[in-house]
Design an enzyme around this catalytic site. Structure first.
Site, short mmCIF file in Angstrom:
data_model
loop_
_atom_site.label_atom_id
_atom_site.label_comp_id
_atom_site.label_asym_id
_atom_site.label_seq_id
_atom_site.Cartn_x
_atom_site.Cartn_y
_atom_site.Cartn_z
N LYS A 114 26.39 -44.35 17.63
CA LYS A 114 25.64 -45.45 17.00
C LYS A 114 25.92 -45.54 15.51
O LYS A 114 26.00 -46.63 14.96
CB LYS A 114 24.14 -45.29 17.25
CG LYS A 114 23.74 -45.56 18.69
CD LYS A 114 22.24 -45.65 18.82
CE LYS A 114 21.84 -46.09 20.22
NZ LYS A 114 20.39 -46.27 20.33
N LYS A 197 31.23 -51.00 32.89
CA LYS A 197 29.90 -51.45 33.32
C LYS A 197 29.53 -52.77 32.64
O LYS A 197 30.02 -53.07 31.55
CB LYS A 197 28.85 -50.37 33.10
CG LYS A 197 28.51 -50.06 31.66
CD LYS A 197 27.20 -49.25 31.60
CE LYS A 197 26.48 -49.59 30.31
NZ LYS A 197 25.08 -49.24 30.27
N LYS A 200 25.74 -55.73 27.44
CA LYS A 200 25.60 -56.83 26.49
C LYS A 200 26.61 -56.71 25.35
O LYS A 200 27.04 -57.71 24.80
CB LYS A 200 24.17 -56.94 25.95
CG LYS A 200 23.67 -55.73 25.20
CD LYS A 200 22.27 -56.01 24.64
CE LYS A 200 21.65 -54.78 24.02
NZ LYS A 200 21.19 -53.78 25.00
P1 ADP Z 1 23.43 -52.49 27.51
O1 ADP Z 1 24.27 -51.41 28.10
O2 ADP Z 1 23.78 -53.84 27.99
O3 ADP Z 1 23.34 -52.37 26.01
P2 ADP Z 1 20.87 -51.20 27.47
O4 ADP Z 1 21.55 -50.01 26.89
O5 ADP Z 1 19.91 -51.95 26.61
O6 ADP Z 1 21.97 -52.21 28.04
O7 ADP Z 1 20.20 -50.75 28.81
C1 ADP Z 1 18.85 -50.89 29.17
C2 ADP Z 1 18.67 -50.23 30.51
O8 ADP Z 1 19.50 -50.86 31.50
C3 ADP Z 1 19.08 -48.75 30.52
O9 ADP Z 1 18.13 -48.04 31.29
C4 ADP Z 1 20.42 -48.74 31.19
O10 ADP Z 1 20.65 -47.53 31.88
C5 ADP Z 1 20.35 -49.93 32.15
N1 ADP Z 1 21.68 -50.53 32.30
C6 ADP Z 1 22.37 -51.20 31.35
N2 ADP Z 1 23.54 -51.66 31.84
C7 ADP Z 1 23.60 -51.27 33.14
C8 ADP Z 1 24.56 -51.46 34.19
N3 ADP Z 1 25.69 -52.12 34.01
N4 ADP Z 1 24.30 -50.94 35.41
C9 ADP Z 1 23.14 -50.26 35.61
N5 ADP Z 1 22.20 -50.06 34.68
C10 ADP Z 1 22.41 -50.55 33.44
NA NA Z 2 23.74 -49.32 26.34
#
Ligand code: ADP
Ligand code: NA
Length: 330
Positions: A114, A197, A200
């Site tokens: 980060k 995966k 966002k």
């Molecule tokens: P991003 O990866 O889009 O930044 P976040 O880190 O804000 O998303 O994730 C919020 C929650 O959603 C976390 O608990 C994370 O494990 C889950 N999550 C995010 N992307 C995925 C994905 N592609 N498949 C499964 N779970 C996900």
């Molecule tokens: Na993330």
């Protein structure tokens, strides 16, 4: 009630949750409220570790809560609140800062990722102590289990170490929590690049399903998902990552097993699978969107739900903080 307690948080995000957030996390939160004493929060204190626009943050926190409710969290069956509404988080975090070694905090690998993104000047001390705020979040509620993704495991280990150290010095105070690693099978991949995966920050606009997008737009994205040159609908993440991702989404949203879906699409090819999955996804997102809009259009109701959640959370948090303050000599 004698159900294990879980605690989990989600960041307020400027826009919509994506399908990965829902299938990978939120959906499991919804089922845990049936079996556990569940505390869920929108972690706005964590959000300001990186720059935020105040009005946007305020809106994002409410939008996150609205989406959690729209997804099925029931304020009668779980405790849903916004982190900044419970001042004990910041108060316990200070104490925990003073019981965490600088060296052990420095070993958190997520900080390295980060802070690299923020640059030397943009990296705040808050970003560094983020895991210690997380320790406070968890310990305040005596959570037995913390549902998180694999990337959070190190922070839960740190929480366990600090909790055990405090208990060793002052006597039994905190529950030492266990990670509850969310099911890997619920991992959703980018529709255009199924090697990564859905995310966002990393997905291309066509590879990510935003839950609040126009359902028509969403259907189109599903229908144009990348598959492979074969035609057989078979679950095989190695050889057929695109098709397997679609089958995973299909199975989770409908409750039909992957084997059953393979059979249903035998001899039909990818086109039929994509067209019908597009319908399954829009059938799910359409009411989700409507419910989210209803909460966002009725601020009094949403605020009342969050105020009640904060009150329930505070009743527990205040008691823990009082015990800690007493033990450290305040
Ligand atoms: P991003 O990866 O889009 O930044 P976040 O880190 O804000 O998303 O994730 C919020 C929650 O959603 C976390 O608990 C994370 O494990 C889950 N999550 C995010 N992307 C995925 C994905 N592609 N498949 C499964 N779970 C996900
Ligand atoms: Na993330």
């Amino acid at each position: 009630i004698d159900r294990p307690r879980v605690l989990s948080g989600i960041q307020p995000t400027a826009g919509s949750f994506h399908l990965g957030n829902y299938l990978g996390a939120v959906r499991q939160w919804v089922s845990l409220q049936e079996t556990h004493d569940a505390f869920y929060m929108v972690v706005d204190l964590h959000a300001i570790t990186v720059p935020q626009d105040p009005e946007e943050l305020r809106r994002s926190s409410r939008l996150a809560a609205a989406q959690l409710l729209a997804a099925g969290l029931d304020p009668e069956r779980c405790t849903l609140f916004v982190q900044s509404h419970v001042p004990e988080h910041a108060q316990l975090a200070w104490v925990m800062n003073c019981f965490t070694g600088f060296g052990e905090a420095s070993r958190m690998t997520q900080f390295k990722d980060k802070s690299a993104k923020q640059g030397a000047e943009g990296t705040t001390v808050g970003l560094f102590t983020y895991p210690i705020l997380q320790i406070a979040d968890i310990l305040l509620y005596h959570a037995d289990q913390v549902p998180v993704g694999e990337d959070q495991r190190q922070h839960i280990e740190l929480t366990r170490d600090v909790a055990a150290r405090f208990n060793g010095r002052f006597g039994e105070t905190f529950t030492v929590p266990a990670p509850y690693i969310l099911k890997e099978t619920a991992k959703i991949y980018d529709l255009q690049d199924p090697a990564v995966k859905m995310s966002k920050s990393a997905s291309s606009p066509k590879g990510i399903i935003w839950l609040l997008d126009e359902p028509k737009k969403t259907a189109k994205k599903v229908r144009s998902a990348v598959t492979d040159t074969d035609t057989v609908v078979r679950y095989d993440p190695e050889a057929k990552p695109g098709v397997s991702n679609l089958l995973g989404i299909y199975s989770t949203l409908t409750g039909r097993s992957v084997a059953e879906l393979e059979q249903a699409y035998a001899g039909k090819g990818y086109g039929a699978l994509k067209t019908e999955l597009a319908e399954v996804v829009t059938d799910w997102v359409t009411p989700f969107r409507t419910r989210t809009e209803e909460y966002m259009g009725d601020p009094e109701t949403l605020d009342a739900i969050l105020a009640k959640g904060a009150e329930k959370a505070r009743a527990v948090a205040a008691e823990t903080l009082a015990e800690v303050y007493d033990k450290v000599g305040f």
